[in-house]
Motif scaffolding. Structure first.
Motif, PDB file in Angstrom:
ATOM      1  N   THR A  99       5.457   5.240   2.101  1.00 28.81           N
ATOM      2  CA  THR A  99       5.600   3.938   1.451  1.00 28.81           C
ATOM      3  C   THR A  99       6.794   3.206   2.043  1.00 28.81           C
ATOM      4  O   THR A  99       7.820   3.823   2.336  1.00 28.81           O
ATOM      5  CB  THR A  99       5.783   4.109  -0.068  1.00 28.81           C
ATOM      6  N   ALA A 158      -0.989   5.633   8.591  1.00 30.91           N
ATOM      7  CA  ALA A 158      -1.029   6.985   8.037  1.00 30.91           C
ATOM      8  C   ALA A 158      -1.714   7.938   9.000  1.00 30.91           C
ATOM      9  O   ALA A 158      -1.291   9.093   9.170  1.00 30.91           O
ATOM     10  CB  ALA A 158      -1.735   6.971   6.687  1.00 30.91           C
ATOM     11  N   ALA A 176       0.360   5.577   0.789  1.00 32.24           N
ATOM     12  CA  ALA A 176      -0.532   6.632   1.279  1.00 32.24           C
ATOM     13  C   ALA A 176      -0.014   7.982   0.821  1.00 32.24           C
ATOM     14  O   ALA A 176       1.196   8.235   0.858  1.00 32.24           O
ATOM     15  CB  ALA A 176      -0.627   6.602   2.797  1.00 32.24           C
ATOM     16  N   ILE A 198      -4.198   1.859   6.942  1.00 33.96           N
ATOM     17  CA  ILE A 198      -4.466   3.292   6.964  1.00 33.96           C
ATOM     18  C   ILE A 198      -4.247   3.869   8.358  1.00 33.96           C
ATOM     19  O   ILE A 198      -3.983   5.060   8.531  1.00 33.96           O
ATOM     20  CB  ILE A 198      -5.890   3.572   6.466  1.00 33.96           C
ATOM     21  N   GLY A 223       0.815  -1.199   0.000  1.00 32.40           N
ATOM     22  CA  GLY A 223       0.000   0.000   0.000  1.00 32.40           C
ATOM     23  C   GLY A 223       0.848   1.249   0.000  1.00 32.40           C
ATOM     24  O   GLY A 223       2.000   1.243   0.419  1.00 32.40           O
ATOM     25  N   MET A 238      -5.390   6.458  -0.063  1.00 30.04           N
ATOM     26  CA  MET A 238      -4.627   5.211  -0.083  1.00 30.04           C
ATOM     27  C   MET A 238      -4.656   4.594  -1.479  1.00 30.04           C
ATOM     28  O   MET A 238      -5.684   4.613  -2.165  1.00 30.04           O
ATOM     29  CB  MET A 238      -5.212   4.216   0.922  1.00 30.04           C
TER      30      MET A 238
END
Length: 422
Positions: free
Chosen positions: A335, A343, A280, A340, A278, A376
């Motif tokens: 990264t 973040a 963000a 989430i 993922g 995201m």
């Protein structure tokens, strides 16, 4: 296709070696020929003098036989002397010029013919000497020399020339190679350094010292030129790095600019797609920047932007990136990111870092806050533009909500969070 083949240039070693060899061979040949000619001249004088001595000896020996006209005695005496000397033909004539006695060297084939030919070519004319008795001429002697000694001398001279030429050629080649090492060694070193500087831009290499003064001076001058080129290359690299940094970074805060951020985001998305990770993107905006800029001036606004950039950068991990997009807008790239919540935790730390007052020029202090929107990958966008737009929209929603209360809200996408702090 070219009709002309490129000309193959000779090497310095072959040129010097050939020059040494030619000089040595010419010198040896000239010396050998000169010595041979001098030897032939000396031998000619010696042979002529020897024939005169033989003629006198024959004269004394056959004088009595000529007086009594005794052919047998004259022939025997003539053969006794002529057979042991370098004589090809000996004749004794009486007073009337008639042949009284004669001796000739026996013919033995082509070798005798060659000796006679050499004698006719090199020696003087046949020797003629009168035979006298009591003051009166009673006959004469005619002698023709033999070329055996001359031929042996010429053959030995030829062998000597060949041997001297071979030895001189070997010595010349040895000296040429020895001298060549002193010349071509430094030149090869210089050529290697020049090739490295041209093809590899290796300006740090240097030509070693040489024993020959001119080559050593050439190497020193070339090294001085390399010093200047190296200095110039370092200067150009420094200027290029400075220009590259200025082109990709904000001059006020020192943070990367939008172009740098989008390029880095593109690579991060590409890697994330391969590794199934993922990413963000956080969009940040100062809530009171316009008010501070209007009330305290542009210098105060610059101080706020620098403080925000410093505090945001201090909350990030080493692999994360913060950039100034323009005005009071900043973007963050987190990264790799798997949840989430990670973040959100970083966003909370950034918002909390704004609690401390920011000092302004003149001793004044102000408080400011940030509105943060989070997007995201891959949930809210697959491209850098889509993610930035989603984070920007979430930031504006957070800014609207921050006017009413401190809370966390979501955008039209359930996983886009808006963090605010008044």
């Amino acid at each position: 296709m070219s009709l002309f083949k490129p000309r193959i240039r000779p090497t310095l070693g072959s040129v010097i070696g050939r020059g040494h060899l030619i000089v040595a061979l010419v010198g040896v040949a000239m010396a050998s020929v000169s010595l041979t000619l001098l030897g032939v001249l000396a031998l000619r004088v010696y042979a002529d003098h020897n024939l005169h001595l033989i003629a006198r000896s024959i004269n004394y020996t056959v004088e009595a036989a000529v007086v009594f006209n005794d052919k047998a005695a004259a022939t025997e005496a003539l053969a006794l002397i002529a057979s042991t000397e370098e004589v090809a033909d000996a004749q004794v004539m009486d007073e009337q010029g008639e042949l009284l006695a004669r001796w000739q060297r026996p013919e033995t084939g082509w070798l005798s013919d060659l000796e006679m030919q050499i004698a006719r070519t090199i020696l003087e004319k046949p020797i003629s000497m009168p035979i006298t008795h009591q003051g009166r001429e009673i006959g004469s002697i005619l002698l023709i020399g033999h070329g055996g000694s001359l031929m042996r001398f010429l053959l030995s001279g030829l062998v000597g020339i060949v041997l001297c030429t071979a030895v001189s050629a070997w010595v010349a080649l040895y000296l040429a190679r020895r001298q060549l090492r002193g010349i071509t060694g430094p030149l090869r070193s210089l050529a290697a350094v020049a090739h490295a500087a041209r093809s590899e831009r290796a300006f740090d290499r240097r030509v070693p010292p040489a024993d020959i003064a001119e080559l050593d001076n050439l190497g020193n001058d070339f090294n001085a030129l390399l010093d200047e080129l190296e200095s110039w290359q370092t200067h150009l690299q420094s200027e290029n790095e400075t220009l590259a940094h200025q082109a990709s970074h904000d001059s006020l805060t020192g943070l990367p600019n939008r172009a740098f951020f989008e390029g880095r985001l593109m690579r991060a998305l590409r890697n994330a797609g391969k590794l199934d990770e993922g990413v963000a993107v956080l969009f940040l905006d100062s809530d009171r920047f316009k008010e501070i800029n209007d009330n305290f001036g542009h210098a105060a606004g610059d101080a706020v932007l620098i403080a925000v950039a410093t505090r945001v950068r201090a909350q990030l991990r080493e692999e994360d990136l913060v950039a100034r997009l323009g005005g009071d807008e900043f973007a963050l790239l987190l990264t790799p990111l798997h949840k989430i919540e990670d973040a959100e935790r970083i966003a909370d730390k950034i918002i909390a870092s704004m609690d401390a007052p920011i000092p302004l020029p003149g001793g004044t202090q102000v408080l400011t806050s940030l509105s943060i929107g989070i997007a995201m990958y891959p949930d809210h966008g697959l491209t850098p533009g889509a993610l930035l737009d989603a984070a920007d929209a979430a930031m504006y929603q957070a800014k609207r909500l921050s006017r009413g209360a401190h809370h966390t809200a979501g955008s039209e996408h359930s996983v886009v969070h808006l963090q605010t702090r008044s």
